[in-house]
Scaffold this active site. Structure first.
Site, PDB file in Angstrom:
ATOM      1  N   GLY A 103     -25.356 -38.772   6.245  1.00  0.00           N
ATOM      2  CA  GLY A 103     -26.276 -39.874   6.491  1.00  0.00           C
ATOM      3  C   GLY A 103     -27.594 -39.683   5.764  1.00  0.00           C
ATOM      4  N   GLU A 150     -27.555 -39.298  -2.061  1.00  0.00           N
ATOM      5  CA  GLU A 150     -27.110 -40.689  -1.963  1.00  0.00           C
ATOM      6  C   GLU A 150     -28.270 -41.676  -2.074  1.00  0.00           C
ATOM      7  OE1 GLU A 150     -23.098 -41.269  -0.297  1.00  0.00           O
ATOM      8  OE2 GLU A 150     -24.009 -40.303   1.427  1.00  0.00           O
TER       9      GLU A 150
END
Ligand SMILES: [Zn+2]
Length: 359
Positions: A103, A150
């Site tokens: 995450g 990410e």
């Protein structure tokens, strides 16, 4: 902020800003609102002697992204955002939306400045000192830990959607269950879901962390604040980090509820068309995005909503991204990759086959 307010009160129309001066986002917004331009001082000493003098030099617009400013990272506004990111990280972990170091969370604090989470840190353990500042190209400009791998996904969203100020990417199990089957949840079953999330798109699988992966969401993010990432997880954007996390919660709970309801052995009842229109009107008032606001695409969207009896999933909506992609190709603005076209063709075919099967 106090300085620019005083200058505005004194009637300034242009500000001479010292190189060492930090213009906070709220001050920048104030300047834009009052249409007060800024000029960067050539010499810091001259500027500090007369910080808000009328300038004769060329004026740089206050809204120009310009070079990233590392000093933004230490402003009181940045410190508040860092605390909010840590609180949201802990929520994601407590709700089992992330595992390991999975995450990531970010907030666009300036035109070319984004605060984001670092790589390889559990979202439960985040502290403000762990966070990073990056520019819109992904270059790290402040913070001691390396930024999340990410981040590119977040940056593509910020570049494509000016209203997006915050993004949250996570792997909530029930929503991810949809993402690994290539199906999206059906609509018009629970009001809160329709208003805050609504239509969910699903982007094709690409290797996480790559530019190719980051760009998979581009056909969808203007019409959707929440996207399922095939074989991976979800990403949500909003005006604040807290709200982006809310959308993850709303989607995850919705997917979970549908799975529970499907085990009761009776068909799921739907909200009527009229009541559905009322919900969309509420959504429009809140300023949230939804492809269904465009009447020319409504029928196309409804076709994709045809479900198998007792189904708790539908094929990805062929109107998601397809209309934009088709128009971009027609105008010669886009060179879509083959897999994107394949995914769209497959989703259209699946929707037609489902429609035939229910006749
Ligand atoms: Zn991920």
């Amino acid at each position: 902020m106090r300085d620019v307010q005083e200058a505005a009160a004194a009637g300034a129309t242009r500000l001479l800003v010292a190189k060492s001066c930090v213009i906070t986002p709220s001050a920048r917004e104030f300047l834009e609102h009052r249409k007060i331009a800024t000029t960067l001082a050539a010499e810091e000493t001259a500027a500090s002697a007369q910080p808000f003098a009328e300038a004769a030099a060329p004026v740089r617009s206050a809204s120009s992204p310009g070079a990233p400013n590392p000093r933004l990272f230490a402003t009181p506004e940045a410190e508040a955002i860092k605390k909010e990111i840590c609180a949201v990280g802990r929520k994601l972990w407590m709700r089992q939306f992330v595992d390991g170091n999975g995450g990531n969370i970010s907030y666009r604090i300036g035109p070319n400045e984004v605060i984001c989470t670092p790589t390889l840190v559990s979202k439960y353990d985040l502290t403000p000192a762990d966070l990073c500042l990056v520019d819109l190209d992904g270059n790290q400009i402040a913070g001691t830990k390396p930024r999340t791998s990410e981040l590119l996904l977040h940056l593509e969203i910020y570049k494509a959607v000016p209203e997006a100020k915050a993004a949250v990417h996570c792997h909530p199990p029930h929503a991810t269950a949809y993402a690994i089957t290539g199906k999206v949840p059906p609509n018009m079953i629970i009001p809160e879901f329709e208003v805050f999330v609504g239509k969910v798109a699903i982007s094709p699988y690409k290797t996480p962390g790559t530019a190719e992966f980051a760009q998979t969401v581009l056909p969808y993010v203007r019409d959707h604040n929440t996207v399922l990432l095939a074989n991976h997880g979800i990403v949500c954007w909003a005006d604040t980090v807290t709200h982006a996390e809310w959308y993850a919660e709303v989607l995850e709970t919705y997917c979970w509820t549908l799975m529970l309801a499907s085990q009761l052995g009776v068909p799921i009842s739907h909200i009527s068309d009229q009541q559905g229109s009322d919900l969309l009107a509420i959504k429009k008032k809140l300023g949230l995005p939804d492809a269904r606001f465009d009447p020319s695409r409504l029928q196309e969207c409804q076709l994709a909503d045809l479900e198998m009896p007792n189904s708790i999933a539908v094929s990805p909506n062929p109107c998601d991204g397809a209309a934009r992609l088709a128009s971009a190709i027609a105008h010669g603005d886009a060179e879509p990759d083959k897999s994107e076209i394949d995914t769209l063709v497959r989703s259209v075919t699946d929707a037609v086959m489902e429609a035939i099967a229910t006749m």
